[in-house]
Design a protein around this motif. Structure first.
Motif, PDB file in Angstrom:
ATOM      1  N   GLU A 272       0.831  -1.192   0.000  1.00  0.00           N
ATOM      2  CA  GLU A 272       0.000   0.000   0.000  1.00  0.00           C
ATOM      3  C   GLU A 272       0.876   1.256   0.000  1.00  0.00           C
ATOM      4  N   ASN A 273       0.338   2.333  -0.531  1.00  0.00           N
ATOM      5  CA  ASN A 273       1.055   3.603  -0.577  1.00  0.00           C
ATOM      6  C   ASN A 273       0.755   4.395   0.694  1.00  0.00           C
ATOM      7  N   GLY A 274       1.601   4.223   1.701  1.00  0.00           N
ATOM      8  CA  GLY A 274       1.385   4.924   2.951  1.00  0.00           C
ATOM      9  C   GLY A 274       2.116   4.237   4.096  1.00  0.00           C
ATOM     10  N   LEU A 275       2.010   4.852   5.278  1.00  0.00           N
ATOM     11  CA  LEU A 275       2.638   4.322   6.482  1.00  0.00           C
ATOM     12  C   LEU A 275       1.624   3.546   7.325  1.00  0.00           C
ATOM     13  N   ALA A 276       2.100   2.485   7.952  1.00  0.00           N
ATOM     14  CA  ALA A 276       1.253   1.739   8.873  1.00  0.00           C
ATOM     15  C   ALA A 276       1.320   2.376  10.260  1.00  0.00           C
ATOM     16  N   ALA A 277       0.182   2.434  10.914  1.00  0.00           N
ATOM     17  CA  ALA A 277       0.112   2.924  12.295  1.00  0.00           C
ATOM     18  C   ALA A 277      -0.773   1.964  13.074  1.00  0.00           C
ATOM     19  N   ASP A 278      -0.682   2.046  14.392  1.00  0.00           N
ATOM     20  CA  ASP A 278      -1.518   1.191  15.239  1.00  0.00           C
ATOM     21  C   ASP A 278      -1.948   2.013  16.446  1.00  0.00           C
ATOM     22  N   THR A 279      -3.243   2.212  16.577  1.00  0.00           N
ATOM     23  CA  THR A 279      -3.774   3.039  17.664  1.00  0.00           C
ATOM     24  C   THR A 279      -4.003   2.245  18.945  1.00  0.00           C
ATOM     25  N   LYS A 280      -3.677   0.944  18.903  1.00  0.00           N
ATOM     26  CA  LYS A 280      -3.889   0.095  20.082  1.00  0.00           C
ATOM     27  C   LYS A 280      -2.570  -0.398  20.669  1.00  0.00           C
ATOM     28  N   PHE A 282       1.105   0.325  20.613  1.00  0.00           N
ATOM     29  CA  PHE A 282       2.185   1.220  20.170  1.00  0.00           C
ATOM     30  C   PHE A 282       3.092   1.561  21.338  1.00  0.00           C
ATOM     31  N   TYR A 283       4.246   2.139  21.031  1.00  0.00           N
ATOM     32  CA  TYR A 283       5.273   2.422  22.038  1.00  0.00           C
ATOM     33  C   TYR A 283       5.380   3.924  22.296  1.00  0.00           C
ATOM     34  N   GLN A 284       5.326   4.298  23.549  1.00  0.00           N
ATOM     35  CA  GLN A 284       5.531   5.675  24.002  1.00  0.00           C
ATOM     36  C   GLN A 284       4.705   6.704  23.230  1.00  0.00           C
ATOM     37  N   ASN A 285       3.416   6.447  23.164  1.00  0.00           N
ATOM     38  CA  ASN A 285       2.462   7.394  22.576  1.00  0.00           C
ATOM     39  C   ASN A 285       2.726   7.707  21.110  1.00  0.00           C
ATOM     40  N   ASN A 286       3.445   6.815  20.428  1.00  0.00           N
ATOM     41  CA  ASN A 286       3.722   7.015  19.006  1.00  0.00           C
ATOM     42  C   ASN A 286       3.102   5.862  18.216  1.00  0.00           C
ATOM     43  N   PRO A 287       1.979   6.087  17.523  1.00  0.00           N
ATOM     44  CA  PRO A 287       1.302   4.995  16.804  1.00  0.00           C
ATOM     45  C   PRO A 287       2.102   4.443  15.633  1.00  0.00           C
ATOM     46  N   TYR A 288       3.186   5.120  15.238  1.00  0.00           N
ATOM     47  CA  TYR A 288       4.039   4.610  14.162  1.00  0.00           C
ATOM     48  C   TYR A 288       5.116   3.666  14.699  1.00  0.00           C
ATOM     49  N   TYR A 289       5.230   3.571  16.034  1.00  0.00           N
ATOM     50  CA  TYR A 289       6.125   2.609  16.678  1.00  0.00           C
ATOM     51  C   TYR A 289       5.239   1.453  17.141  1.00  0.00           C
ATOM     52  N   ILE A 290       5.198   0.398  16.349  1.00  0.00           N
ATOM     53  CA  ILE A 290       4.175  -0.637  16.494  1.00  0.00           C
ATOM     54  C   ILE A 290       4.720  -1.889  17.172  1.00  0.00           C
ATOM     55  N   GLU A 335       1.249  -8.694  11.755  1.00  0.00           N
ATOM     56  CA  GLU A 335       0.271  -7.705  11.320  1.00  0.00           C
ATOM     57  C   GLU A 335      -0.023  -6.722  12.444  1.00  0.00           C
ATOM     58  N   THR A 336      -0.775  -5.677  12.096  1.00  0.00           N
ATOM     59  CA  THR A 336      -1.210  -4.727  13.113  1.00  0.00           C
ATOM     60  C   THR A 336      -2.389  -5.331  13.870  1.00  0.00           C
ATOM     61  N   SER A 337      -2.772  -4.682  14.940  1.00  0.00           N
ATOM     62  CA  SER A 337      -3.990  -5.091  15.645  1.00  0.00           C
ATOM     63  C   SER A 337      -5.195  -4.565  14.881  1.00  0.00           C
ATOM     64  N   GLU A 338      -6.386  -4.799  15.446  1.00  0.00           N
ATOM     65  CA  GLU A 338      -7.598  -4.253  14.808  1.00  0.00           C
ATOM     66  C   GLU A 338      -7.622  -2.736  14.877  1.00  0.00           C
ATOM     67  N   GLY A 339      -6.709  -2.167  15.655  1.00  0.00           N
ATOM     68  CA  GLY A 339      -6.591  -0.708  15.714  1.00  0.00           C
ATOM     69  C   GLY A 339      -5.611  -0.156  14.702  1.00  0.00           C
TER      70      GLY A 339
END
Length: 456
Positions: A272-280, A282-290, A335-339
């Motif tokens: 996919e064209n983009g960055l993966a994030a995880d709102t569930k 993640f490390y130190q309040n950074n959803p891009y650190y999964i 994979e990421t979580s459902e978040g």
């Protein structure tokens, strides 16, 4: 017989019995396994052998001799104690001490080196030397800054298990790693882990080389920033069509890579064209650190420590095609979580996104395998040295060795020798107990005892 003589005789007999009992007890204890005679009380369990080592050593069908080469009085006791644990696991393993001071001729005859573990398998006529300096690692930089050499890691199990695997197996494999697309280079940790599994790395420029070598059993692309050329795409596609194995650590790129993605599409996956994030997770309040999740029962996550986690940074995202190409089977393993969320410049799309998957394609000519990871940070040197308890390297090595039917992942990371201190970060009630209550009780008890003794 006088009473005094009788008493002396009884004392002598009792002394002989006690001495004999002590001798027998020492003989019995001397024959006990090292793990029974010396418990592993180290903070990082440096003497404890893991499942990988147990499986390898207990499954040996060839004799292996481990020589501890050096001055016995100068060899670190941690090394000698550790090595004996291998001898306890299998009758095929024998440990011998080779005094390099008294018997230098024997050292020369074996072609061994001083201050090392020399591992030999006569059946295969193969040997491997492990220097003591590779087992107990030092921070040389601390010497220049403070004048003291600091011990940092104990890599006994990783080095010795790898050496035993090397001398008892005839299998030596090569990984061809592409270059010419601004690929990332392997860090010291990755190179060391590949070496421990008897895998060598060779660079390959597809354009200048003109083809993929016939002995290539795994072609690896590590974070290519630019796209493959049309000729390169055809080489890789033809290689996969012929039953080859390819592993791609794709990552996120601001540059379009249609040719690379087309190869991945042929195996039922899409970058996919983009960055993966995880709102569930993640490390130190950074959803891009999964902290990725791992589907149960996957071969690539076997042997991972359930108490630790993996961490990936700034990862790309991947999805599975709705309709898979003929003969293709896709198995996600990270994979990421459902978040999860796909973040682009103009929108954010929620969903569960793949961070790692294996796609197998069955053809008339055989079967091919494509492993795709969207996050090269899985093997980033900075991440893995900063967080030594991560599962990152184990997952990567499982993914690599799964491409070789006759190679087992025996890459065991070193164990930290840093001293851990018990500290209470937030005192609260515990602070009151240890700082006030316990000292007050101690003083009060001492005062009461002192007063009672004064009255006596």
């Amino acid at each position: 017989m006088t009473r005094k003589f009788k008493k002396g005789g009884y004392t002598a007999i009792l002394s002989v019995i006690v001495i004999a009992a002590v001798v027998v007890l020492n003989m019995i204890i001397g024959r006990l396994p090292e793990k029974v005679r010396q418990w592993d009380m180290s903070s990082s369990q440096i003497y404890t052998l893991g499942k990988t080592t147990n499986d390898l050593v207990k499954g040996l069908d060839k004799d292996v001799t481990i020589y501890v080469v050096g001055d016995p009085s100068a060899v670190d006791k941690r090394i000698t104690s550790f090595v004996k644990r291998y001898e306890d696991l299998s009758s095929h393993v024998k440990v011998e001490t080779l005094d390099s001071v008294l018997h230098p001729d024997q050292v020369s005859k074996l072609k061994a080196t001083d201050d090392s573990l020399f591992v030999s398998c006569e059946a295969n006529n193969k040997t491997e030397a492990v220097p003591f300096s590779s087992i107990i690692k030092m921070d040389q930089a601390s010497y220049y800054s403070s004048g003291q050499i600091k011990e940092t890691e104990f890599d006994g199990e990783g080095q010795l298990t790898s050496a035993i695997s090397h001398v008892t197996n005839d299998v030596e494999k090569k990984i061809y790693v592409t270059e010419g697309h601004k690929e990332a280079t392997f860090g010291a940790t990755v190179s060391d882990m590949l070496k421990k599994s008897n895998l060598t790395v060779a660079p390959l420029n597809l354009l200048t080389g003109g083809s993929i070598p016939k002995d290539c059993e795994l072609l690896l692309m590590n974070a290519p920033e630019s796209d493959l050329a049309a000729d390169e795409k055809k080489m890789v596609s033809d290689y996969l069509s012929g039953g080859g194995n390819v592993m791609i650590l794709a990552g996120y790129s601001e540059t379009d890579r249609p040719n690379l993605n087309e190869i991945i599409n042929e195996f039922g996956l899409n970058l996919e064209n983009g960055l993966a994030a995880d709102t569930k997770n993640f490390y130190q309040n950074n959803p891009y650190y999964i902290f990725p999740t791992f589907p149960a029962g996957n071969e690539l996550t076997q042997g991972t420590d359930a108490k630790s986690a993996s961490l990936v940074l700034q990862s790309g995202a991947m999805t599975q095609l709705t309709t898979l190409p003929q003969g293709v089977e896709v198995t996600p393993f990270m994979e990421t979580s459902e978040g999860g969320m796909l973040v682009t410049a103009d929108k954010q799309t929620k969903g569960t996104y793949l961070l790692g998957a294996v796609a197998k394609k069955t053809m008339d000519s055989g079967a091919s395998r494509l492993t795709v990871l969207t996050t090269p940070s899985l093997i980033d040197e900075g991440v893995n040295t900063s967080f030594t308890n991560l599962n990152n390297m184990n997952i990567f090595m499982n993914a690599v060795t799964a491409n070789y039917p006759d190679v087992t992942n025996v890459s065991i990371p070193s164990k930290s020798l840093d001293v851990g201190y018990n500290t209470v970060t937030k005192g609260g009630l515990w602070g009151v107990i240890f700082v006030l209550v316990i000292p007050a009780l101690t003083l009060g008890t001492g005062l009461v005892i002192w007063l009672k003794r004064r009255r006596l």
